[in-house]
Design a protein around this motif. Structure first.
Motif, PDB file in Angstrom:
ATOM      1  N   LEU A 110       0.838  -1.217   0.000  1.00 57.66           N
ATOM      2  CA  LEU A 110       0.000   0.000   0.000  1.00 57.66           C
ATOM      3  C   LEU A 110       0.867   1.259   0.000  1.00 57.66           C
ATOM      4  O   LEU A 110       0.544   2.257  -0.641  1.00 57.66           O
ATOM      5  CB  LEU A 110      -0.922  -0.001   1.227  1.00 57.66           C
ATOM      6  CG  LEU A 110      -2.084  -0.987   1.190  1.00 57.66           C
ATOM      7  CD1 LEU A 110      -2.855  -0.943   2.505  1.00 57.66           C
ATOM      8  CD2 LEU A 110      -3.018  -0.669   0.025  1.00 57.66           C
ATOM      9  N   LEU A 111       1.984   1.194   0.725  1.00 55.40           N
ATOM     10  CA  LEU A 111       2.904   2.343   0.779  1.00 55.40           C
ATOM     11  C   LEU A 111       3.453   2.660  -0.607  1.00 55.40           C
ATOM     12  O   LEU A 111       3.481   3.823  -1.030  1.00 55.40           O
ATOM     13  CB  LEU A 111       4.049   2.023   1.751  1.00 55.40           C
ATOM     14  CG  LEU A 111       5.047   3.140   2.043  1.00 55.40           C
ATOM     15  CD1 LEU A 111       4.407   4.207   2.926  1.00 55.40           C
ATOM     16  CD2 LEU A 111       6.292   2.587   2.723  1.00 55.40           C
ATOM     17  N   ILE A 112       3.858   1.620  -1.323  1.00 57.83           N
ATOM     18  CA  ILE A 112       4.403   1.820  -2.673  1.00 57.83           C
ATOM     19  C   ILE A 112       3.315   2.369  -3.608  1.00 57.83           C
ATOM     20  O   ILE A 112       3.567   3.275  -4.403  1.00 57.83           O
ATOM     21  CB  ILE A 112       4.964   0.480  -3.237  1.00 57.83           C
ATOM     22  CG1 ILE A 112       6.120  -0.019  -2.352  1.00 57.83           C
ATOM     23  CG2 ILE A 112       5.410   0.630  -4.678  1.00 57.83           C
ATOM     24  CD1 ILE A 112       7.324   0.883  -2.300  1.00 57.83           C
TER      25      ILE A 112
ATOM     26  N   PHE B 241       0.770   4.156  -2.705  1.00 62.17           N
ATOM     27  CA  PHE B 241       0.570   5.558  -2.284  1.00 62.17           C
ATOM     28  C   PHE B 241       1.667   6.456  -2.865  1.00 62.17           C
ATOM     29  O   PHE B 241       1.395   7.538  -3.396  1.00 62.17           O
ATOM     30  CB  PHE B 241       0.575   5.608  -0.759  1.00 62.17           C
ATOM     31  CG  PHE B 241       0.454   6.995  -0.183  1.00 62.17           C
ATOM     32  CD1 PHE B 241      -0.673   7.769  -0.402  1.00 62.17           C
ATOM     33  CD2 PHE B 241       1.485   7.521   0.588  1.00 62.17           C
ATOM     34  CE1 PHE B 241      -0.780   9.043   0.129  1.00 62.17           C
ATOM     35  CE2 PHE B 241       1.380   8.805   1.130  1.00 62.17           C
ATOM     36  CZ  PHE B 241       0.249   9.559   0.890  1.00 62.17           C
ATOM     37  N   PHE B 242       2.905   5.986  -2.783  1.00 66.80           N
ATOM     38  CA  PHE B 242       4.030   6.748  -3.349  1.00 66.80           C
ATOM     39  C   PHE B 242       3.828   6.952  -4.852  1.00 66.80           C
ATOM     40  O   PHE B 242       4.056   8.041  -5.380  1.00 66.80           O
ATOM     41  CB  PHE B 242       5.350   6.002  -3.110  1.00 66.80           C
ATOM     42  CG  PHE B 242       5.926   6.194  -1.731  1.00 66.80           C
ATOM     43  CD1 PHE B 242       5.211   6.850  -0.732  1.00 66.80           C
ATOM     44  CD2 PHE B 242       7.198   5.738  -1.421  1.00 66.80           C
ATOM     45  CE1 PHE B 242       5.740   7.028   0.534  1.00 66.80           C
ATOM     46  CE2 PHE B 242       7.742   5.917  -0.151  1.00 66.80           C
ATOM     47  CZ  PHE B 242       7.017   6.559   0.828  1.00 66.80           C
TER      48      PHE B 242
ATOM     49  N   LEU C  22       1.210   9.614  -5.561  1.00 67.92           N
ATOM     50  CA  LEU C  22       1.714  10.982  -5.343  1.00 67.92           C
ATOM     51  C   LEU C  22       2.694  11.381  -6.446  1.00 67.92           C
ATOM     52  O   LEU C  22       2.641  12.493  -6.966  1.00 67.92           O
ATOM     53  CB  LEU C  22       2.389  11.082  -3.975  1.00 67.92           C
ATOM     54  CG  LEU C  22       1.460  11.103  -2.766  1.00 67.92           C
ATOM     55  CD1 LEU C  22       2.255  11.245  -1.489  1.00 67.92           C
ATOM     56  CD2 LEU C  22       0.453  12.235  -2.858  1.00 67.92           C
ATOM     57  N   TRP C  23       3.572  10.452  -6.815  1.00 66.10           N
ATOM     58  CA  TRP C  23       4.587  10.762  -7.826  1.00 66.10           C
ATOM     59  C   TRP C  23       3.917  11.062  -9.168  1.00 66.10           C
ATOM     60  O   TRP C  23       4.226  12.042  -9.828  1.00 66.10           O
ATOM     61  CB  TRP C  23       5.565   9.592  -7.945  1.00 66.10           C
ATOM     62  CG  TRP C  23       6.821   9.918  -8.690  1.00 66.10           C
ATOM     63  CD1 TRP C  23       7.984  10.418  -8.179  1.00 66.10           C
ATOM     64  CD2 TRP C  23       7.044   9.777 -10.103  1.00 66.10           C
ATOM     65  NE1 TRP C  23       8.913  10.586  -9.169  1.00 66.10           N
ATOM     66  CE2 TRP C  23       8.361  10.203 -10.367  1.00 66.10           C
ATOM     67  CE3 TRP C  23       6.258   9.322 -11.161  1.00 66.10           C
ATOM     68  CZ2 TRP C  23       8.915  10.196 -11.642  1.00 66.10           C
ATOM     69  CZ3 TRP C  23       6.812   9.327 -12.431  1.00 66.10           C
ATOM     70  CH2 TRP C  23       8.131   9.755 -12.662  1.00 66.10           C
TER      71      TRP C  23
ATOM     72  N   LEU D  96      13.302   2.252   2.208  1.00 66.49           N
ATOM     73  CA  LEU D  96      12.167   1.365   1.930  1.00 66.49           C
ATOM     74  C   LEU D  96      12.338   0.033   2.667  1.00 66.49           C
ATOM     75  O   LEU D  96      11.371  -0.522   3.193  1.00 66.49           O
ATOM     76  CB  LEU D  96      12.035   1.141   0.416  1.00 66.49           C
ATOM     77  CG  LEU D  96      11.531   2.352  -0.370  1.00 66.49           C
ATOM     78  CD1 LEU D  96      11.587   2.093  -1.876  1.00 66.49           C
ATOM     79  CD2 LEU D  96      10.105   2.715   0.036  1.00 66.49           C
TER      80      LEU D  96
ATOM     81  N   PHE E 149      -4.458  -5.935   9.531  1.00 67.88           N
ATOM     82  CA  PHE E 149      -3.933  -4.693  10.099  1.00 67.88           C
ATOM     83  C   PHE E 149      -4.299  -4.488  11.568  1.00 67.88           C
ATOM     84  O   PHE E 149      -4.060  -3.408  12.120  1.00 67.88           O
ATOM     85  CB  PHE E 149      -4.433  -3.494   9.284  1.00 67.88           C
ATOM     86  CG  PHE E 149      -3.934  -3.483   7.866  1.00 67.88           C
ATOM     87  CD1 PHE E 149      -2.578  -3.446   7.590  1.00 67.88           C
ATOM     88  CD2 PHE E 149      -4.818  -3.539   6.806  1.00 67.88           C
ATOM     89  CE1 PHE E 149      -2.106  -3.456   6.286  1.00 67.88           C
ATOM     90  CE2 PHE E 149      -4.361  -3.544   5.493  1.00 67.88           C
ATOM     91  CZ  PHE E 149      -2.998  -3.504   5.231  1.00 67.88           C
TER      92      PHE E 149
ATOM     93  N   ILE F 199       6.923   9.123   5.991  1.00 68.95           N
ATOM     94  CA  ILE F 199       6.265   8.620   4.777  1.00 68.95           C
ATOM     95  C   ILE F 199       6.085   9.781   3.796  1.00 68.95           C
ATOM     96  O   ILE F 199       6.391   9.674   2.606  1.00 68.95           O
ATOM     97  CB  ILE F 199       4.894   7.987   5.121  1.00 68.95           C
ATOM     98  CG1 ILE F 199       5.110   6.687   5.910  1.00 68.95           C
ATOM     99  CG2 ILE F 199       4.067   7.737   3.869  1.00 68.95           C
ATOM    100  CD1 ILE F 199       3.828   6.066   6.437  1.00 68.95           C
TER     101      ILE F 199
ATOM    102  N   ILE G  57       8.491  10.563   0.188  1.00 69.52           N
ATOM    103  CA  ILE G  57       7.990  10.609  -1.190  1.00 69.52           C
ATOM    104  C   ILE G  57       8.175  12.004  -1.788  1.00 69.52           C
ATOM    105  O   ILE G  57       8.488  12.148  -2.972  1.00 69.52           O
ATOM    106  CB  ILE G  57       6.517  10.144  -1.295  1.00 69.52           C
ATOM    107  CG1 ILE G  57       6.037  10.187  -2.761  1.00 69.52           C
ATOM    108  CG2 ILE G  57       5.588  10.946  -0.418  1.00 69.52           C
ATOM    109  CD1 ILE G  57       6.852   9.371  -3.721  1.00 69.52           C
TER     110      ILE G  57
ATOM    111  N   ILE H 110      11.610  12.195  -3.142  1.00 65.74           N
ATOM    112  CA  ILE H 110      11.783  11.510  -4.429  1.00 65.74           C
ATOM    113  C   ILE H 110      11.303  12.412  -5.567  1.00 65.74           C
ATOM    114  O   ILE H 110      11.895  12.460  -6.646  1.00 65.74           O
ATOM    115  CB  ILE H 110      10.991  10.177  -4.422  1.00 65.74           C
ATOM    116  CG1 ILE H 110      11.647   9.196  -3.450  1.00 65.74           C
ATOM    117  CG2 ILE H 110      10.893   9.573  -5.802  1.00 65.74           C
ATOM    118  CD1 ILE H 110      13.018   8.741  -3.864  1.00 65.74           C
ATOM    119  N   ILE H 111      10.243  13.153  -5.310  1.00 69.61           N
ATOM    120  CA  ILE H 111       9.753  14.103  -6.325  1.00 69.61           C
ATOM    121  C   ILE H 111      10.808  15.180  -6.587  1.00 69.61           C
ATOM    122  O   ILE H 111      11.110  15.521  -7.723  1.00 69.61           O
ATOM    123  CB  ILE H 111       8.409  14.716  -5.863  1.00 69.61           C
ATOM    124  CG1 ILE H 111       7.315  13.652  -5.956  1.00 69.61           C
ATOM    125  CG2 ILE H 111       8.052  15.953  -6.684  1.00 69.61           C
ATOM    126  CD1 ILE H 111       6.008  14.018  -5.282  1.00 69.61           C
TER     127      ILE H 111
ATOM    128  N   MET I 230      10.667  17.001 -12.755  1.00 67.98           N
ATOM    129  CA  MET I 230       9.693  17.444 -11.740  1.00 67.98           C
ATOM    130  C   MET I 230      10.283  18.532 -10.856  1.00 67.98           C
ATOM    131  O   MET I 230       9.578  19.378 -10.332  1.00 67.98           O
ATOM    132  CB  MET I 230       9.300  16.277 -10.847  1.00 67.98           C
ATOM    133  CG  MET I 230       8.331  15.351 -11.490  1.00 67.98           C
ATOM    134  SD  MET I 230       7.793  14.186 -10.271  1.00 67.98           S
ATOM    135  CE  MET I 230       7.168  12.924 -11.327  1.00 67.98           C
TER     136      MET I 230
END
Lengths: 50, 594
Positions: free
Chosen positions: A30-32, A34-35, A38-39, B300, B323, B350, B354, B357-358, B364
């Motif tokens: 799920l994290l990947i 989500f990333f 966003l990306w 990661l 979960f 988190i 990300i 990375i952007i 970008m």
């Protein structure tokens, strides 16, 4: 640490050898995702701005 | 692990307390400076009497104290404690104190130049901005002091290796050594920038400075600096968090791999901060951007390993389903208050990860470069996991080193949650504003947030307001933390001082060392080769680009003049329309300054 008595709230014993973190694996996927969302939202922002 | 038996000497306890308390006192000013930034940018205040009314002075203070001083002092104090306790070896106290005194003298020197208004250069001190000589000398002393601290850990470690052949180096010690290996290699670049380029220029021995070369050297240091901040917190995450949660670390080997990967990939990445800079070939920017993606890999792996460790703890506490374990963790357990500082940091990371990375994605970066997006991003890393981990551990260590009970424990537990809500709001405001073009490093209160200005941007107002609310919430949380920290210090002693950490066990752990994860040397060699391969062409580019050198930038010369270079002599004279446009810009700038 001040506090650390790891077994104080143990409800279930876990066999270390057979423990498989399926929840962590699902969380990681799920994290990947989500990333990636966003990306790519930023990527499409660039495209929209031409 | 049963190696944590050696007590710190009284002298070392005093040194560690000094290294933790002094920067904490300075952090009070740094945090105040942060709130003022938000108020300045919103136009709520136009002058800050505390730091001489200067927006950039406050920004410099905020960056230098929070990001350089507090983090470096903490890393050294934490490193002293971890190395002593994990190796069961006393350190050379004379050298440890020499290191601490150098760092303190350097910090005082740097702070005084900032307060005196002689160093409004921000924490990046980009030339041709120029500060007082003692600003740079102070920074050099802080860095050299931290190097000496690192060097004091090497002889006891080598002795430990001789005494324990075939035994794995404790994971926490691996993490601390990796932290300072990265720091040492990277800070050579900034040492060269300061000693070879900046100091002769400040002293007037040379007329100008190669600003591009200085920027490149800074970012060769500046991005690994991020990992220098982060790695001590990773040590806490890997070696303490699982036990705090009531479980074990899922994989000790994964932890070692992560730390060693940071040695290799932390440094050949700095050019992604210069993606919009001239003078560096596109292919090398792209390659360093690629390595920035590589340095995300250990994070990661960490995300998965820590999630698995927390799942182990949650299931042990009765968590069911895919979960359900997440809801069984001790988020609000005052006896495990430190857990809150770690878990909130992880959640914030988190978003910080990300967005980083952007930033590193070449094209970008054009969307976000030099906008408020950037401070929105890095506050979710350095002001997120880094500061929260360091705040939590500082309080824990101070209580242990003094034998005092932590005061206001319920409030201490609430601090990271309240702070995180504020931080998320502030970063959202900055990042959304940044996407609309809101600039960073700019006192927007005079212009874009000022309804009386011709430059006013009503569409940015919401973002600015959210930033103010978020920053105010963070400030209130920090005030509560400071009160608890200093109250804990002044209360009477409750027990004999005794520094100890609660090291975690591992679910999967090989009893003998994994050969390729046992020695630092091959990883350091690979890192040095990679640094050479990626940076040699970049250095060639910036030293052969014909931009000439630049004199000092200051209020009397707002547009830096560039020394004539062979190319600029060949250029045609400026047209009259260029000259008119330049005059118009200068007039508008004069108006703004007035």
């Amino acid at each position: 640490m001040e506090t650390q008595t790891p077994t104080d709230e143990t409800v279930e014993e876990i066999d270390d050898a057979s423990f498989f973190p399926k929840g962590a694996l699902a969380f990681f996927i799920l994290l990947i995702v989500f990333f990636a969302i966003l990306w790519f939202s930023m990527y499409f922002e660039i495209l929209a701005r031409q | 692990m049963n190696f944590d038996t050696l007590e710190l000497s009284k002298s070392m306890r005093r040194l560690l307390l000094l290294l933790l308390i002094l920067p904490m006192a300075l952090l009070v000013m740094g945090v105040y400076g942060g709130l003022m930034q938000a108020l300045f940018r919103a136009g709520i205040v136009t002058s800050d009497p505390f730091v001489g009314g200067e927006y950039y002075r406050g920004l410099t203070l905020h960056g230098v104290i929070n990001a350089l001083v507090f983090t470096t002092f903490f890393a050294v104090a934490f490193g002293h404690a971890v190395i002593t306790k994990t190796l069961n070896k006393a350190l050379n106290e004379r050298w440890a104190w020499t290191s601490g005194i150098l760092m303190i003298v350097g910090t005082v020197m740097t702070a005084l130049t900032i307060f005196a208004g002689r160093a409004d250069v921000l924490y990046t001190f980009y030339p041709p901005l120029q500060a007082d000589f003692f600003f740079y000398l102070g920074l050099v002393l802080v860095v050299v002091g931290s190097w000496i601290a690192f060097f004091t850990w090497i002889p006891p470690y080598l002795e430990w290796r001789r005494e324990n052949p075939g035994t794995k180096t404790p994971l926490a010690a691996v993490g601390i050594f990796v932290t300072f290996i990265v720091w040492f290699i990277a800070s050579i670049a900034v040492a060269v920038e300061i000693i070879v380029l900046i100091m002769p220029w400040v002293l007037g021995w040379v007329d100008g400075i190669n600003a591009m070369l200085a920027r490149t050297l800074f970012w060769m240091f500046g991005h690994p600096l991020v990992y220098f901040w982060l790695l001590p917190v990773y040590v806490m995450y890997y070696t303490m968090l699982p036990r705090l949660a009531g479980g074990k670390l899922y994989s000790d080997t994964a932890g070692r791999l992560v730390f060693f990967m940071f040695i290799v990939f932390s440094i050949p990445v700095g050019t992604h901060h210069q993606l919009m800079d001239p003078g560096i070939s596109s292919e090398w920017k792209l390659i360093q951007g690629f390595f920035t993606f590589m340095v995300a890999l250990p994070s990661l792996i960490t995300a998965f390993t820590l999630a698995a460790s927390l799942e182990y703890a949650g299931r042990k506490r009765g968590g069911k389903g895919l979960f359900g374990w997440m809801f069984k963790l001790p988020y609000f357990d005052t006896s495990r208050w430190l857990f809150a500082y770690f878990i909130t940091g992880l959640i914030l990371f988190i978003f910080g990860g990300i967005s980083g990375i952007i930033n590193a994605s070449y094209q970008m970066n054009a969307v976000v470069h030099n906008t408020a997006w950037l401070p929105g991003h890095f506050h979710m890393t350095v002001a997120g996991p880094v500061i929260l981990g360091m705040l939590g551990m500082s309080l824990y260590m101070v209580a242990k080193l003094t034998g005092k009970k932590i005061r206001m424990k319920k409030m201490v537990l609430a601090v990271p949650y309240v702070y995180s809500v504020g931080l998320l709001m502030m970063s959202w405001g900055l990042m959304r504003g940044g996407l609309q073009g809101m600039p960073r490093r700019t006192n927007t209160g005079l212009t874009y947030s000022n309804p009386d200005s011709a430059l006013y941007r009503a569409d940015w107002q919401l973002f600015t307001d959210v930033v103010v609310v978020g920053a105010s919430i963070m400030f209130l949380a920090m005030v509560v933390y400071f009160v608890a920290f200093f109250l804990t210090l002044v209360y009477r002693r409750a027990e004999e001082p005794s520094m100890s950490f609660g090291w975690t066990e591992s679910v999967h752990e090989s009893p003998t060392p994994v050969r390729w994860l046992h020695n630092f040397r091959p990883w350091v060699i690979v890192a040095l080769v990679l640094i050479f391969v990626t940076y040699a062409p970049v250095m060639y580019d910036v030293t052969t680009s014909n931009y000439g050198t630049s004199p000092r930038y200051g209020p009397d010369s707002p547009a830096p003049r560039v020394s004539p270079s062979p190319q600029s002599e060949d250029l045609p004279p400026p047209s009259s329309s260029d000259a008119e446009a330049g005059d118009e810009r200068a007039e508008r700038l004069d108006l703004l300054i007035e």
